[in-house]
Design a protein around this motif. Sequence first.
Motif, mmCIF file in Angstrom:
data_model
loop_
_atom_site.group_PDB
_atom_site.id
_atom_site.type_symbol
_atom_site.label_atom_id
_atom_site.label_comp_id
_atom_site.label_asym_id
_atom_site.label_seq_id
_atom_site.Cartn_x
_atom_site.Cartn_y
_atom_site.Cartn_z
ATOM 1 N N ALA A 47 0.828 -1.217 0.000
ATOM 2 C CA ALA A 47 0.000 0.000 0.000
ATOM 3 C C ALA A 47 0.857 1.259 0.000
ATOM 4 C CB ALA A 47 -0.930 -0.013 1.210
ATOM 5 N N GLU A 48 1.981 1.194 0.674
ATOM 6 C CA GLU A 48 2.891 2.346 0.731
ATOM 7 C C GLU A 48 3.392 2.687 -0.692
ATOM 8 O OE1 GLU A 48 4.396 3.574 3.799
ATOM 9 O OE2 GLU A 48 5.931 4.821 2.842
ATOM 10 N N ALA A 49 3.817 1.645 -1.426
ATOM 11 C CA ALA A 49 4.334 1.867 -2.783
ATOM 12 C C ALA A 49 3.229 2.423 -3.686
ATOM 13 C CB ALA A 49 4.880 0.558 -3.356
ATOM 14 N N ILE A 50 2.029 1.900 -3.529
ATOM 15 C CA ILE A 50 0.947 2.280 -4.445
ATOM 16 C C ILE A 50 0.362 3.649 -4.080
ATOM 17 C CG2 ILE A 50 -1.374 1.657 -5.256
ATOM 18 C CD1 ILE A 50 -0.482 -1.314 -4.745
ATOM 19 N N PHE A 51 0.011 3.819 -2.793
ATOM 20 C CA PHE A 51 -0.760 5.014 -2.432
ATOM 21 C C PHE A 51 0.114 6.181 -1.976
ATOM 22 C CE2 PHE A 51 -3.618 1.425 -2.097
ATOM 23 C CZ PHE A 51 -4.728 1.882 -2.774
ATOM 24 N N VAL A 52 1.320 5.897 -1.491
ATOM 25 C CA VAL A 52 2.177 6.992 -1.033
ATOM 26 C C VAL A 52 3.163 7.363 -2.143
ATOM 27 C CG1 VAL A 52 3.804 7.757 0.740
ATOM 28 C CG2 VAL A 52 1.963 6.167 1.360
ATOM 29 N N ARG A 53 3.840 6.343 -2.707
ATOM 30 C CA ARG A 53 4.871 6.656 -3.705
ATOM 31 C C ARG A 53 4.340 6.657 -5.137
ATOM 32 N NH1 ARG A 53 7.654 2.816 -0.638
ATOM 33 N NH2 ARG A 53 8.006 1.415 -2.399
ATOM 34 N N GLY A 54 3.095 6.246 -5.335
ATOM 35 C CA GLY A 54 2.514 6.257 -6.690
ATOM 36 C C GLY A 54 3.312 5.415 -7.666
ATOM 37 N N HIS A 55 3.759 4.224 -7.199
ATOM 38 C CA HIS A 55 4.683 3.394 -7.979
ATOM 39 C C HIS A 55 4.159 3.078 -9.391
ATOM 40 C CE1 HIS A 55 7.814 0.386 -8.577
ATOM 41 N NE2 HIS A 55 6.876 -0.393 -9.099
ATOM 42 N N PHE A 56 2.854 2.843 -9.526
ATOM 43 C CA PHE A 56 2.336 2.409 -10.832
ATOM 44 C C PHE A 56 1.826 3.575 -11.686
ATOM 45 C CE2 PHE A 56 2.228 -1.323 -8.125
ATOM 46 C CZ PHE A 56 2.848 -2.253 -8.944
ATOM 47 N N ARG A 57 1.841 4.780 -11.117
ATOM 48 C CA ARG A 57 1.344 5.928 -11.891
ATOM 49 C C ARG A 57 2.317 6.238 -13.023
ATOM 50 N NH1 ARG A 57 -2.635 8.725 -8.324
ATOM 51 N NH2 ARG A 57 -2.790 10.534 -9.671
ATOM 52 N N PRO A 58 1.814 6.769 -14.132
ATOM 53 C CA PRO A 58 2.722 7.070 -15.253
ATOM 54 C C PRO A 58 3.542 8.319 -14.935
ATOM 55 C CG PRO A 58 0.542 7.900 -15.723
ATOM 56 C CD PRO A 58 0.440 7.174 -14.410
ATOM 57 N N GLU A 59 4.666 8.449 -15.599
ATOM 58 C CA GLU A 59 5.446 9.684 -15.442
ATOM 59 C C GLU A 59 4.928 10.669 -16.475
ATOM 60 O OE1 GLU A 59 9.590 9.358 -15.226
ATOM 61 O OE2 GLU A 59 9.486 7.822 -13.660
ATOM 62 N N GLU A 60 3.739 11.146 -16.257
ATOM 63 C CA GLU A 60 3.130 11.993 -17.276
ATOM 64 C C GLU A 60 2.488 13.183 -16.580
ATOM 65 O OE1 GLU A 60 0.730 10.656 -21.119
ATOM 66 O OE2 GLU A 60 -0.481 10.455 -19.328
ATOM 67 N N GLN A 61 2.495 14.311 -17.216
ATOM 68 C CA GLN A 61 1.838 15.495 -16.657
ATOM 69 C C GLN A 61 0.774 15.962 -17.633
ATOM 70 O OE1 GLN A 61 2.850 17.379 -13.684
ATOM 71 N NE2 GLN A 61 3.969 15.508 -13.218
ATOM 72 N N TRP A 62 -0.433 16.129 -17.148
ATOM 73 C CA TRP A 62 -1.477 16.808 -17.916
ATOM 74 C C TRP A 62 -1.660 18.183 -17.284
ATOM 75 C CZ3 TRP A 62 -5.870 12.500 -17.929
ATOM 76 C CH2 TRP A 62 -5.421 11.381 -18.653
ATOM 77 N N LEU A 63 -2.357 19.069 -17.989
ATOM 78 C CA LEU A 63 -2.693 20.381 -17.411
ATOM 79 C C LEU A 63 -4.167 20.388 -17.054
ATOM 80 C CD1 LEU A 63 -0.865 22.662 -20.037
ATOM 81 C CD2 LEU A 63 -0.020 21.937 -17.781
ATOM 82 N N ASP A 64 -4.522 21.068 -15.977
ATOM 83 C CA ASP A 64 -5.946 21.209 -15.666
ATOM 84 C C ASP A 64 -6.485 22.464 -16.355
ATOM 85 O OD1 ASP A 64 -5.298 23.426 -14.145
ATOM 86 O OD2 ASP A 64 -5.645 22.448 -12.204
ATOM 87 N N GLY A 65 -7.732 22.799 -16.088
ATOM 88 C CA GLY A 65 -8.375 23.930 -16.778
ATOM 89 C C GLY A 65 -7.692 25.260 -16.511
ATOM 90 N N GLN A 66 -6.953 25.349 -15.405
ATOM 91 C CA GLN A 66 -6.226 26.595 -15.083
ATOM 92 C C GLN A 66 -4.771 26.537 -15.562
ATOM 93 O OE1 GLN A 66 -8.446 25.292 -12.552
ATOM 94 N NE2 GLN A 66 -9.788 26.787 -13.534
ATOM 95 N N GLY A 67 -4.437 25.493 -16.302
ATOM 96 C CA GLY A 67 -3.074 25.382 -16.826
ATOM 97 C C GLY A 67 -2.082 24.823 -15.817
ATOM 98 N N ARG A 68 -2.589 24.283 -14.679
ATOM 99 C CA ARG A 68 -1.670 23.723 -13.667
ATOM 100 C C ARG A 68 -1.373 22.269 -13.992
ATOM 101 N NH1 ARG A 68 -5.646 25.881 -9.146
ATOM 102 N NH2 ARG A 68 -6.820 24.310 -10.273
ATOM 103 N N PRO A 69 -0.093 21.877 -13.960
ATOM 104 C CA PRO A 69 0.239 20.483 -14.269
ATOM 105 C C PRO A 69 -0.192 19.538 -13.154
ATOM 106 C CG PRO A 69 2.234 21.777 -13.842
ATOM 107 C CD PRO A 69 1.084 22.705 -13.682
ATOM 108 N N PHE A 70 -0.587 18.344 -13.523
ATOM 109 C CA PHE A 70 -0.866 17.300 -12.530
ATOM 110 C C PHE A 70 -0.543 15.942 -13.133
ATOM 111 C CE2 PHE A 70 -4.890 15.333 -13.958
ATOM 112 C CZ PHE A 70 -5.314 16.251 -14.908
ATOM 113 N N ASN A 71 -0.264 15.009 -12.215
ATOM 114 C CA ASN A 71 0.075 13.647 -12.625
ATOM 115 C C ASN A 71 -1.198 12.805 -12.535
ATOM 116 O OD1 ASN A 71 1.461 10.859 -10.985
ATOM 117 N ND2 ASN A 71 1.768 11.290 -13.134
ATOM 118 N N PRO A 72 -1.771 12.391 -13.683
ATOM 119 C CA PRO A 72 -3.069 11.719 -13.641
ATOM 120 C C PRO A 72 -2.975 10.249 -13.241
ATOM 121 C CG PRO A 72 -2.296 11.820 -15.899
ATOM 122 C CD PRO A 72 -1.248 12.508 -15.057
ATOM 123 N N GLY A 73 -3.987 9.747 -12.576
ATOM 124 C CA GLY A 73 -4.061 8.318 -12.259
ATOM 125 C C GLY A 73 -4.613 7.555 -13.455
#
Length: 499
Positions: A47-73
């Motif tokens: 759970a630590e690797a998945i929920f704290v370190r985001g081990h399986f999340r992609p190394e990708e950044q999208w922008l939200d409607g205000q142009g702020r970058p975020f790492n999507p699940g």
Amino acid sequence: MTRPDVIIVGSGMGGATLAAALAPSGRHILILERGERLRPSPQDRDAEAIFVRGHFRPEEQWLDGQGRPFNPGNYYCVGGNTKLYGAVLIRFRGEDFRPLAHMGGMTPGWPFAYEELEPFYQRAEELYQVRGTAGEDATEPPHSGSYAYPAVPDEPEIAGFRRRMAGVGLRPASLPLGIDLERWLAGGKTPWDAFPNTCGGKMDAESVGIAAALQHDDVSLRTGCKATHLIAGKDGRIDGVEVEEDGGRSVIGAPVIVLAAGAVQTVALLLASADENHPHGLANGSDQVGRNFMNHNCSAILALHPFRKNEAVYQKTLLINDFYLTGGPKGEPLGNIQLLGKISGTILAANSPLPRFLADWIANRSIDLYAMSEDLPNPESRVTLRNGQIVLDWRRSNWEAHPALVAKLKAALKKAGYPIVVSRPFDKRTPSHQCGTARMGIDPGASVVDPFCRSHDHPNLFIVDASVLPTSAAVNPALTIAALALRAGDHIRKTEFAR
Ligand SMILES: Cc1cc2nc3c(=O)[nH]c(=O)nc-3n(C[C@H](O)[C@H](O)[C@H](O)COP(=O)(O)OP(=O)(O)OC[C@H]3O[C@@H](n4cnc5c(N)ncnc54)[C@H](O)[C@@H]3O)c2cc1C
């Protein structure tokens, strides 16, 4: 390699199920998947690797409607998001296919009725070996068959919770699930929701759809192969897919091209494929590509009694649909309630400002629920590209129904003997139930694909993923995506393979 008859971009719920449907035809089906197969790793049940370190999340950044970058699940691997999904395989309700008045406005309805999709829901449940119990949920639409496997059993604490909720007049029902419980727990004593399936215990797009398709010699899967462009010919047909693979680029062609890259990536691909004849992107004569992005309005609700422990391991076996079709001030629908996978102190501390000791104390006692309300289609809620980067400007709609649902649930939980109830809405970085960005419809001026998922603009292009959903309903989308893929598969076999 011989030229394929069909190229499918994406091996998630839509792509894998379509591949399974087309495979017995003997045609050469090529599946292109940008990710790799998930292999067993020490992080799978950590759970630590998945929920704290985001081990399986992609190394990708999208922008939200205000142009702020975020790492999507949003997960890129063979099987797509279903590798981490909660395996709830539930049908939309019959009412979801018709226009419905919600607190936040009307839904448009679908171009066909529930009855049209019912046989494909049945086939999808058989393919994904859904476990369930018919007849417990008053909102359940008619089924032409029965579940082939009994529902996943409640753990003792959850059986108690079911009794308490029934005691206050609600009608809890078993969640339809694609889980082989024994096999899942043999891989580790954890919940499955958001944990990757590398042990085969979850019925996901890889372990079921891709596995079924690859039993046929004429089906092949190319991993690490990212589609970057579609190439449209002058006659409007799609001539080829440009791909990036092993650092190089090439173009692959086929008489039938299917996009199943998910509701965000499919439209990113269409928009990135703009050319001089299609300056606003392919399949976009209606200007609807990327619009009507929907997710669900969701909250986590934790209910506890200070002197009662919850020792459930997986927990996620029950839903409550009493407010699915009613409950608003004028009787409007509010949404679905289901259990979450059991929250641990690690998960709670990672998602809240709570100190670890308090998170542990709460998580050792809490029953953890998930409230989900419908997000309505809104043309301004959209996916666009800015210098090639994805911009996800999600405009939530029908929000007013969501606090109303949470309030009803909290009141029921307190009455049922849980004096402490806390809730927290899910943030916008989690587009788990993304859909609607290439919606299906009859009118080519107002929709992207026809009711069989064929592009109105390009006769050999199909979109078979969450993009095509005209509405999001308020239940998990994967079974509906699978049913639509099976229906599109029958249509492709009849119309394209008969030539
Ligand atoms: C944590 C989590 C829990 C969930 N739980 C549930 C649940 O319990 N029940 C439920 O119904 N739904 C659940 N969902 C949602 C469900 O997983 C999705 O609705 C479903 O997977 C969407 O299917 P899809 O075919 O549209 O896309 P996906 O399944 O995401 O598949 C898209 C595929 O395309 C690939 N791809 C993307 N771009 C490219 C490209 N350019 N070239 C090649 N390949 C590409 C991706 O790698 C991926 O494999 C959950 C999602 C998450 C993230």
